[in-house]
Design an enzyme around this catalytic site. Sequence first.
Site, PDB file in Angstrom:
ATOM      1  CB  THR A  33      51.694  57.148  -8.478  1.00  8.56           C
ATOM      2  OG1 THR A  33      50.901  56.936  -7.299  1.00  8.56           O
ATOM      3  CG2 THR A  33      52.755  58.163  -8.148  1.00  8.56           C
ATOM      4  CD  GLU A  56      61.835  59.252  -6.041  1.00 11.45           C
ATOM      5  OE1 GLU A  56      62.212  60.178  -5.340  1.00 11.45           O
ATOM      6  OE2 GLU A  56      61.863  58.056  -5.665  1.00 11.45           O
TER       7      GLU A  56
END
Lengths: 166, 730
Positions: free
Chosen positions: B466, B690
Site C-alpha cells: 500500500t 478499498e
Amino acid sequence: MKVTFTVNGRPTEADDVWEGESLLYVLRERVGLPGSKNACEQGECGSCTVYLDGDPVCSCLVAAGQVQDREVGTVEGLAQGDTLDPVQQAFVDAGAVQCGFCTPGLLVQTHDLLNRAHHPSDAEIREALSGNLCRCTGYEKIMDAVRLAAARKADARDAAPTGLEG
Amino acid sequence: MSPQTTPWIGAAAARVDGPVKVTGTAIYTGDVALPELAHAVLVQSTIAKGRITDMDIAAAETAPGVLAVCTSDGSLGIGRVASYYSADNGPMGDGRTPLSDAVIHHHGQHIAMVVAQTLEEAVAGAERIRTRYRHQSPLVRIEDAIPQTPPGREDIVRGDLTTGLAVADVTVEAYYETPPQHMNPMEPCTTTAHWVGDRLTVYDSTQYVSGVRDALASAFGVPPANVRVLSGFVGGGFGSKGTVWPHVLLAAAAARLVDRPVRLALTRPQMFTSCGTRPATRQRIVLGAHRDGRLTAIGHDGTSATSPGENVVESTGGLTSILYACPNVTIRQRIVRLDMQAPTFQRAPGRAPGSFALESALDELAHELRMDPVELRLRNHADADPSSGRPWSGKHLRECYRVGAERFGWDPADRTPGTRREGDVLIGTGMASATHEMDPGPAAAYAELRVDGTAVIGVASHDIGTGTYTVLGQIAADVLGLPPERIIVRLGDTDLPEAPPSIGSQTVAYVGPAIRRACEAVRDDLLAAAVADPESPLYRREIGAIEFGPRTYVAELARIGEPSVSAVGHHHPDANSRYAVHSFGAHFAEVAVDALTGTVRVRRMVGAFDVGRVINPRTARSQLLGGMTFGLAQALMEATVIDPRRGHVVEPHLAGYHLPVNADIGTLDVLFVGEPDPHISDLGARGAGEIGVVGAAAAIANAVFHATGVRVRTLPITPDRVVAGSAVGG
C-alpha cells in the site's frame, strides 16, 4: 546430479540436485537468489521470469537439468553495481511497484521487451506483459513505467556517440 | 506548537521500498534464510464432509529426508484460540484447532503435515500418505440451505418499507447473485517459525502481526511477550492474511516438534481452501421512488454463505443504510451454513457485492424513470448520515459526480440502451456511487531522534503493498522538519508499539495520527528540555518560535551527550464521534460489447474520489487504480467454481481462476476531489485502500446494459450471460 551453469555472468554449481527440481527452486533454495518469486508454480503468473540464454522463461517450468552449461539472468543481475537498469529505475519512478512480488518477473519481461522493441506501442506493451499477473497496481503505473523506460533508453541512445565504429 | 507547513504532506514521493523491490533484495517471509531450516508441507482433505477412517503414513515416515509426519490425532498439543468472530474477539479466522480430530468440515481441510529437510522431500513424503474416508454428502449450494439470522444481528429498519412502496410512483425489484471470490495475493501465505526454548520467533506474511502473536501465545501456552512476529514485506493480502489461519499454528507446532526452524508455504491451490474467501451472496433489492426520482423505499435482503461453525456475515446491506436519503429502509442480512472453510473479509467486504446490487438497482430505477442516473443519485444525496442522523466528517460526493462526469465526458441525454454501435461492437456507458468507512483502530507508535541527524519511527503496522513505509515517513517528516530520506521507518514487528491490522482502510487514517503524536512528543520533549536548560542556546526561547530541524536536534543531543531520545505516541479514534466518517466516490465506465459473442471489454474508466487529505498522490492513486481493477475483475472475470456435488474448488489455480492481465485493461483514470477532513483527525486523511473496488462492478454492469439492453444480475458478466440475456430480449 550436479548442474553447472552461469547465473548473472557468474559460473555456478549446484550439487545433489534432484531431477524433478525446477530452476526456480535451484535459484531460490540452492544459489541464494530469492529475487525470483514462486507464486503459482505453473507458469501462469510470470513472477519467476528469468532469462535463459537471453530468452525470458518461467523458471518454475524449467527443470534444473535443462540449464546445464547455459546462461541464466535474474532480477538480481539487472543492475550494474549500484546503478539501476533504466527499467528498474522507471518502475521506481513511475510508482509501478506496490507489494513487489510480481515485480522481479515484470522487470525481466520488460527488459526483454525493450531490447526487442525500442518504441513499443501501448498494445504491444500490454500484450508483451500479459503473462505477468499483478494483483495490486491495476497495470496503469506499469504501463507508465514501460513508456518511461523506453523513452529514457531512446534518449540514452541518442546521446551516445554513434558512427565511430561504422 | 504552531502548525508548520512542509512540502512532505501531499508530495508525490517515490516509494522508499522501491529500490529493494526492483533489485530482488526485499526479503519476504519465504526468502528468510535460517540455518537448519526445515520445510513443512500440508496434506489436505479430498472430501468435503465426513470422517477420516484410516491414514497410512508408514511410507511417508520412511521417505528420504522426512523428519516428522503429523496426523489429525491432536498430538501436536495446539491449544484453542478464540475465533475472531466470537465474543472473545480473538484473531483466528477458523475456530477449530488444526489437526485435532478426524472430522472433515470442508474440502481442502488440513489433515496431515510432513516435515522434511528440504521442500522437495516434504512434498515427496506427503505424496506417499494414503487416506480413507467415510463420505457424507456436503451442502454446497446456497439455494439448498436454510437462511438463518446471524446471532446477535438485528435487521436495520427505518420508517416502514410497505408504506414507502405504497406511496411510490415507480418500483423496481430485482435479484442479484455474486460468486465466491478468492483474494489470490501474488505471494502465497507463508510462515517461518523458530523456537529457542519457550521463545518463538515467527516470520509471517500477515496483515496483523499482533494478532498472530496473540494467537500463537494462546495456542502454545506462552506469554505474548515470548512471541515475536515479523512481517517486513508482504506480497499483497486483500484480506487473506488479515486473520490467523491454521497453517500459521501448524508451522509453529512443526518447528517445536522437530526443534528446528520450519518454513510452511501454502501452494497456490491450497490458497483456495486455507485462508478464507469472499463468500457467495444472493441479494434482493426493492426500490420505490416518486416520479421526480426521490426514493420512498429501499429494501435490501442479503444472504451469504458461511461455514458450519463460524458466523461470518458478508454485510451486503451495510452501504445501503448510509448511501442515500430515504425515509423507509429495511435491510435484512441472513447466512446459510455450507460445508466450506470459514469465509473472511476480502477487500471492500460486504460493499463490493452489496454495491453491485444496490447500484445496479439504482440504474434500473433510473431507466424506469427515464432519468439520468447521475441526476437520480443527486436527488437522493444524503446530506447527513441517514443511519445515525450524524453530520458527515467530510463529504464531497456531489463533486465526485460532477468532476468524474466532466472528465469522462458523460452525456446525460444519451441513456437509451443499445443505440451506439461501432462495427461489431456495441458501446455503452454506466456509472455508480462508491463509499467505504474505516475501521477505527487505536494505534501507538514510536519515534526516535538520533544524534547523527536521522530519525526512526516504528509501529507494528504493515506495508502490504500500500505504501505505508513511504507515507508514514512523509507524516513524520512533516512533524519533525526532517527530509524523508533521513527517516527510517520500521514496520511489521511485534517489538514495536501495537497497531491495528492492516485491514479496513484504516492505516493512514488512524496509524498516521499516532505517528504524528509520537513525533510531536519526541520533538517537544527535546525542545522543552532545551528551553528549560540554562546551558542550552535555546534557553527561555518560546518553543513555538523555534525553527527546528536536523541541526537543532543534532546540536541539542550532542550538547546533552545523548545518542538519541525517543517517545511513544498514541491515537485513539473517537468511538463516540458526533461525525459519521466515510470516504466517497463515483465511477464512470465505458464498455464495448461484441455484438456476436457477448464479450465485454472495458475501454476506459474514470473514478473520482473524496478520501480526505491525500498524503501521497502517487501511492494513493495506485491504490485506487488497483481497487478499480479489482472491481473490473469482479465484474467480468472472478468466480470460484465449487463442484455442486462434491464441494471442491473446480480449478484452484491461476489458470482456472481468472484475474485480469495487462491486455484486459483499458484506460483507467483517478481524480482526487476531496479536501482535508477536519473531523477524522488533525491529519485529515481518510481511507483509500478499498473504496476503489466499491461500485466499479455496478458501473460496468450498467454500461453493459446501456450498450446492449441486457441487464446481467449475476457476476461475473461472462459472454454466455450477455448472450443469454439477448436471447430472452433483455
